[in-house]
Write a protein that holds these residues in place. Structure first.
Motif, PDB file in Angstrom:
ATOM      1  N   MET A 165       0.825  -1.204   0.000  1.00 20.37           N
ATOM      2  CA  MET A 165       0.000   0.000   0.000  1.00 20.37           C
ATOM      3  C   MET A 165       0.862   1.258   0.000  1.00 20.37           C
ATOM      4  SD  MET A 165      -3.135  -1.167   2.526  1.00 20.37           S
ATOM      5  CE  MET A 165      -4.136   0.291   2.187  1.00 20.37           C
ATOM      6  N   GLN A 166       1.988   1.225   0.722  1.00 22.99           N
ATOM      7  CA  GLN A 166       2.886   2.381   0.715  1.00 22.99           C
ATOM      8  C   GLN A 166       3.443   2.634  -0.688  1.00 22.99           C
ATOM      9  OE1 GLN A 166       4.668   2.227   5.298  1.00 22.99           O
ATOM     10  NE2 GLN A 166       5.883   1.510   3.597  1.00 22.99           N
ATOM     11  N   ARG A 167       3.864   1.563  -1.364  1.00 23.99           N
ATOM     12  CA  ARG A 167       4.390   1.734  -2.724  1.00 23.99           C
ATOM     13  C   ARG A 167       3.315   2.286  -3.648  1.00 23.99           C
ATOM     14  NH1 ARG A 167       6.749  -3.397  -1.710  1.00 23.99           N
ATOM     15  NH2 ARG A 167       5.372  -4.458  -3.178  1.00 23.99           N
ATOM     16  N   GLU A 174       9.475   8.421   9.787  1.00 18.42           N
ATOM     17  CA  GLU A 174       9.327   7.685  11.042  1.00 18.42           C
ATOM     18  C   GLU A 174       8.057   6.854  11.068  1.00 18.42           C
ATOM     19  OE1 GLU A 174       9.514  10.758  13.923  1.00 18.42           O
ATOM     20  OE2 GLU A 174      11.685  11.047  13.751  1.00 18.42           O
ATOM     21  N   ALA A 175       7.083   7.199  10.208  1.00 21.84           N
ATOM     22  CA  ALA A 175       5.791   6.508  10.225  1.00 21.84           C
ATOM     23  C   ALA A 175       5.715   5.348   9.243  1.00 21.84           C
ATOM     24  CB  ALA A 175       4.667   7.503   9.919  1.00 21.84           C
ATOM     25  N   VAL A 176       6.585   5.331   8.215  1.00 23.31           N
ATOM     26  CA  VAL A 176       6.447   4.320   7.176  1.00 23.31           C
ATOM     27  C   VAL A 176       7.064   2.993   7.590  1.00 23.31           C
ATOM     28  CG1 VAL A 176       6.384   5.979   5.285  1.00 23.31           C
ATOM     29  CG2 VAL A 176       8.582   5.074   6.060  1.00 23.31           C
ATOM     30  N   GLU A 177       6.625   1.924   6.921  1.00 25.78           N
ATOM     31  CA  GLU A 177       7.183   0.582   7.096  1.00 25.78           C
ATOM     32  C   GLU A 177       8.360   0.452   6.133  1.00 25.78           C
ATOM     33  OE1 GLU A 177       6.865  -3.254   8.979  1.00 25.78           O
ATOM     34  OE2 GLU A 177       5.536  -1.538   9.224  1.00 25.78           O
ATOM     35  N   ALA A 178       9.555   0.282   6.669  1.00 27.84           N
ATOM     36  CA  ALA A 178      10.753   0.289   5.835  1.00 27.84           C
ATOM     37  C   ALA A 178      10.920  -1.024   5.081  1.00 27.84           C
ATOM     38  CB  ALA A 178      11.995   0.540   6.702  1.00 27.84           C
ATOM     39  N   ASP A 179      11.227  -0.939   3.773  1.00 30.26           N
ATOM     40  CA  ASP A 179      11.542  -2.112   2.976  1.00 30.26           C
ATOM     41  C   ASP A 179      12.459  -1.693   1.828  1.00 30.26           C
ATOM     42  OD1 ASP A 179       9.817  -0.751   1.312  1.00 30.26           O
ATOM     43  OD2 ASP A 179       8.617  -2.498   0.768  1.00 30.26           O
ATOM     44  N   VAL A 180      12.845  -2.669   0.993  1.00 33.92           N
ATOM     45  CA  VAL A 180      13.791  -2.406  -0.085  1.00 33.92           C
ATOM     46  C   VAL A 180      13.266  -1.337  -1.039  1.00 33.92           C
ATOM     47  CG1 VAL A 180      14.870  -3.414  -2.131  1.00 33.92           C
ATOM     48  CG2 VAL A 180      14.881  -4.662   0.027  1.00 33.92           C
ATOM     49  N   HIS A 181      11.974  -1.370  -1.346  1.00 34.05           N
ATOM     50  CA  HIS A 181      11.399  -0.431  -2.297  1.00 34.05           C
ATOM     51  C   HIS A 181      11.405   0.993  -1.735  1.00 34.05           C
ATOM     52  CE1 HIS A 181      10.138  -3.827  -4.713  1.00 34.05           C
ATOM     53  NE2 HIS A 181       9.732  -4.399  -3.595  1.00 34.05           N
ATOM     54  N   LEU A 182      11.158   1.127  -0.441  1.00 28.24           N
ATOM     55  CA  LEU A 182      11.226   2.449   0.179  1.00 28.24           C
ATOM     56  C   LEU A 182      12.655   2.978   0.118  1.00 28.24           C
ATOM     57  CD1 LEU A 182       9.944   4.768   1.771  1.00 28.24           C
ATOM     58  CD2 LEU A 182      10.477   3.509   3.866  1.00 28.24           C
ATOM     59  N   VAL A 183      13.629   2.110   0.366  1.00 29.10           N
ATOM     60  CA  VAL A 183      15.027   2.534   0.279  1.00 29.10           C
ATOM     61  C   VAL A 183      15.331   3.055  -1.124  1.00 29.10           C
ATOM     62  CG1 VAL A 183      17.425   1.734   0.306  1.00 29.10           C
ATOM     63  CG2 VAL A 183      15.854   1.022   2.119  1.00 29.10           C
ATOM     64  N   VAL A 194      19.037  -2.387   5.587  1.00 25.56           N
ATOM     65  CA  VAL A 194      20.308  -3.028   5.247  1.00 25.56           C
ATOM     66  C   VAL A 194      20.701  -4.058   6.300  1.00 25.56           C
ATOM     67  CG1 VAL A 194      22.790  -2.604   5.060  1.00 25.56           C
ATOM     68  CG2 VAL A 194      21.189  -1.173   3.793  1.00 25.56           C
ATOM     69  N   GLU A 195      20.568  -3.707   7.567  1.00 21.94           N
ATOM     70  CA  GLU A 195      20.918  -4.643   8.640  1.00 21.94           C
ATOM     71  C   GLU A 195      20.026  -5.878   8.615  1.00 21.94           C
ATOM     72  OE1 GLU A 195      20.756  -2.300  12.152  1.00 21.94           O
ATOM     73  OE2 GLU A 195      22.772  -1.433  11.880  1.00 21.94           O
ATOM     74  N   ASP A 196      18.745  -5.688   8.328  1.00 24.59           N
ATOM     75  CA  ASP A 196      17.837  -6.835   8.224  1.00 24.59           C
ATOM     76  C   ASP A 196      18.257  -7.744   7.063  1.00 24.59           C
ATOM     77  OD1 ASP A 196      16.397  -5.923  10.358  1.00 24.59           O
ATOM     78  OD2 ASP A 196      14.776  -5.045   9.174  1.00 24.59           O
ATOM     79  N   LEU A 197      18.629  -7.142   5.937  1.00 24.26           N
ATOM     80  CA  LEU A 197      19.066  -7.939   4.788  1.00 24.26           C
ATOM     81  C   LEU A 197      20.358  -8.683   5.091  1.00 24.26           C
ATOM     82  CD1 LEU A 197      18.370  -5.520   1.794  1.00 24.26           C
ATOM     83  CD2 LEU A 197      17.079  -7.551   2.438  1.00 24.26           C
ATOM     84  N   TYR A 223      20.277  -4.589  -3.013  1.00 23.59           N
ATOM     85  CA  TYR A 223      20.764  -5.948  -2.738  1.00 23.59           C
ATOM     86  C   TYR A 223      22.244  -6.101  -3.101  1.00 23.59           C
ATOM     87  CZ  TYR A 223      16.159  -7.911  -1.681  1.00 23.59           C
ATOM     88  OH  TYR A 223      14.947  -8.205  -1.080  1.00 23.59           O
ATOM     89  N   ALA A 224      22.653  -5.541  -4.232  1.00 23.01           N
ATOM     90  CA  ALA A 224      24.043  -5.664  -4.659  1.00 23.01           C
ATOM     91  C   ALA A 224      24.992  -4.993  -3.667  1.00 23.01           C
ATOM     92  CB  ALA A 224      24.221  -5.071  -6.053  1.00 23.01           C
ATOM     93  N   SER A 225      24.576  -3.875  -3.104  1.00 22.77           N
ATOM     94  CA  SER A 225      25.404  -3.189  -2.118  1.00 22.77           C
ATOM     95  C   SER A 225      25.582  -4.026  -0.862  1.00 22.77           C
ATOM     96  CB  SER A 225      24.782  -1.834  -1.762  1.00 22.77           C
ATOM     97  OG  SER A 225      24.708  -0.997  -2.901  1.00 22.77           O
ATOM     98  N   VAL A 226      24.518  -4.686  -0.442  1.00 16.13           N
ATOM     99  CA  VAL A 226      24.608  -5.560   0.730  1.00 16.13           C
ATOM    100  C   VAL A 226      25.526  -6.743   0.442  1.00 16.13           C
ATOM    101  CG1 VAL A 226      23.316  -7.128   2.239  1.00 16.13           C
ATOM    102  CG2 VAL A 226      22.353  -4.893   1.638  1.00 16.13           C
TER     103      VAL A 226
END
Length: 412
Positions: free
Chosen positions: A114-116, A135-144, A170-173, A258-261
């Motif tokens: 829904m955020q995307r 601070e309110a959004v759910e962080a994921d790869v697409h948000l990054v 990044v830390e989660d990945l 992903y490549a950076s991680v």
């Protein structure tokens, strides 16, 4: 003597009563399921008149419907791409409330979708430049990826919050991918260093048995190996060199993350000398920032054109041990540079002994859009191009290191 279920005095039949109760319970269950289906269809279809379902929502359902209508409701007339739906508007306070609501009513995976959609449909990218929104959004790869594309426009008051959001993802990945990647590649490095006089615990028994089948002794039902085949353990010296060459055009956002991680994980392994290069029409070497993938990500500039030939020319100039080098090009292959020169460079690298891997995407987004003509040309050179998920990437790298066929998925 068996009791008669029928009471002669009252005419009461217990079995008939039980059957009636069971039928009523079944009918009630079916009615409940029918109502539940209507409720779900009402939430899916939306609309002022309940879209013909005849179902009225209340309480939590009505609140959920409101959050969906704010994003997906079309109102009384078609909207252009820049118009807002009436329920959400363009104000930061209303968006903040909406972000909180969707996290209250929906699971994390749905929240991210829904955020995307809100960013794409309602033009809310600019609001991500405000710390309160981040601070309110759910962080994921697409948000990054969205934050990286906004990096240059981001005010100083927002940058620290944005870095914190990116670091969390990044830390989660890294937690999910690092251990398996190191284990898989360490095994590949060990196997790639085969020796002919191995110690007992370094013997490759499958290859040793296969090479000595002619020395089978039937009377003893055993093989007497004339030649042992094994692999030496990786020493502390560098055994392989890996060059990650990453297209940072806007469509490659998730792949860049992903490549950076993965680049940071590979750089942490002593036996692999890792170089990370990003490019659009210019080429930037971010190898000296590989100890922190967040720095790498903020060193990229998503968007712009693409010059794969120039990027490969730079990577080629950095190769010192071709037969011990793996070059990974991550790009959708929409080349804006000189196509024939790009293909010549790939052919030259392969001829010198370089293991060349072409990934159309490094993400979980499914089949990507890509230049099929260029992909076919690379395949003709013996460098098939394919999309790769993060979970498959360690196996792809292990195969490249061991110089065996790549595990190409049959999705393209």
């Amino acid at each position: 003597m068996t009791a008669d279920p029928t009471d002669a005095g009252t005419g009461y039949d217990a079995s008939a009563q039980e059957a009636q109760e069971a039928q009523e319970a079944q009918e009630a269950h079916e009615a409940h399921e029918a109502q539940e289906r209507l409720r779900r269809w009402r939430l899916v279809l939306g609309g002022e008149a309940a879209d013909g379902t005849g179902c009225t929502l209340s309480g939590r359902d009505a609140a959920m419907d409101g959050t969906l209508a704010a994003l997906y409701g079309e109102g009384d007339r078609p909207r252009s791409g820049r118009e807002r739906s009436a329920g959400l508007g363009a104000s930061a306070p209303s968006v903040a409330r909406w972000l909180g609501d969707i996290r209250r009513y929906f699971p994390s995976s749905v929240v991210q979708v829904m955020q995307r959609d809100a960013i794409d449909r309602l033009g809310l990218a600019a609001l991500l430049l405000e710390p309160e929104m981040l601070e309110a959004v759910e962080a994921d790869v697409h948000l990054v990826g969205t934050l990286l594309s906004l990096n240059k426009a981001m005010p100083e008051t927002t940058k620290e919050t944005a870095r914190a959001v990116v670091r969390k993802v990044v830390e989660d990945l890294e937690k999910r991918l690092a251990t398996r990647t190191r284990a898989t590649l360490t095994g590949a490095l060990d196997r790639s260093a085969r020796i002919s006089r191995p110690r007992h615990h370094d013997i490759d028994w499958n290859r040793t048995i296969a090479a000595n089948l002619k020395h089978y002794l039937p009377e003893y039902r055993t093989i007497v190996p004339e030649r042992l085949i094994g692999y030496g353990r990786v020493s502390r010296s560098v055994k392989k060199e890996v060059v990650l060459c990453i297209d940072q055009s806007g469509s490659m956002a998730a792949s860049v993350v992903y490549a950076s991680v993965f680049g940071a994980v590979l750089a942490s392994m002593r036996s692999i000398d890792t170089r990370l290069v990003v490019f659009d029409t210019a080429v930037v070497d971010l190898t000296d920032q590989l100890d922190d993938p967040v720095d790498v990500l903020f060193g990229t500039q998503l968007g712009g054109g693409t010059d794969i030939n120039r990027a490969l020319a730079y990577c080629q100039s950095q190769i010192t041990r071709p037969t011990e080098t793996v070059v990974v090009l991550i790009s959708d292959l929409y080349e804006g540079g000189i196509r024939n020169e790009m293909l010549k460079r790939v052919a030259a690298m392969k001829a010198s002994g370089v293991q060349f891997v072409a990934l159309l995407a490094l993400s979980d987004e499914g089949a990507p859009a890509y230049d099929r003509e260029h992909a076919a040309a690379l395949a003709a050179l013996g460098a098939p191009a394919f999309a790769c998920t993060p979970d498959l990437f360690p196996e792809v790298m292990a195969a490249a290191i061991e110089k065996r066929p790549l595990p190409i998925p049959d999705t393209l």
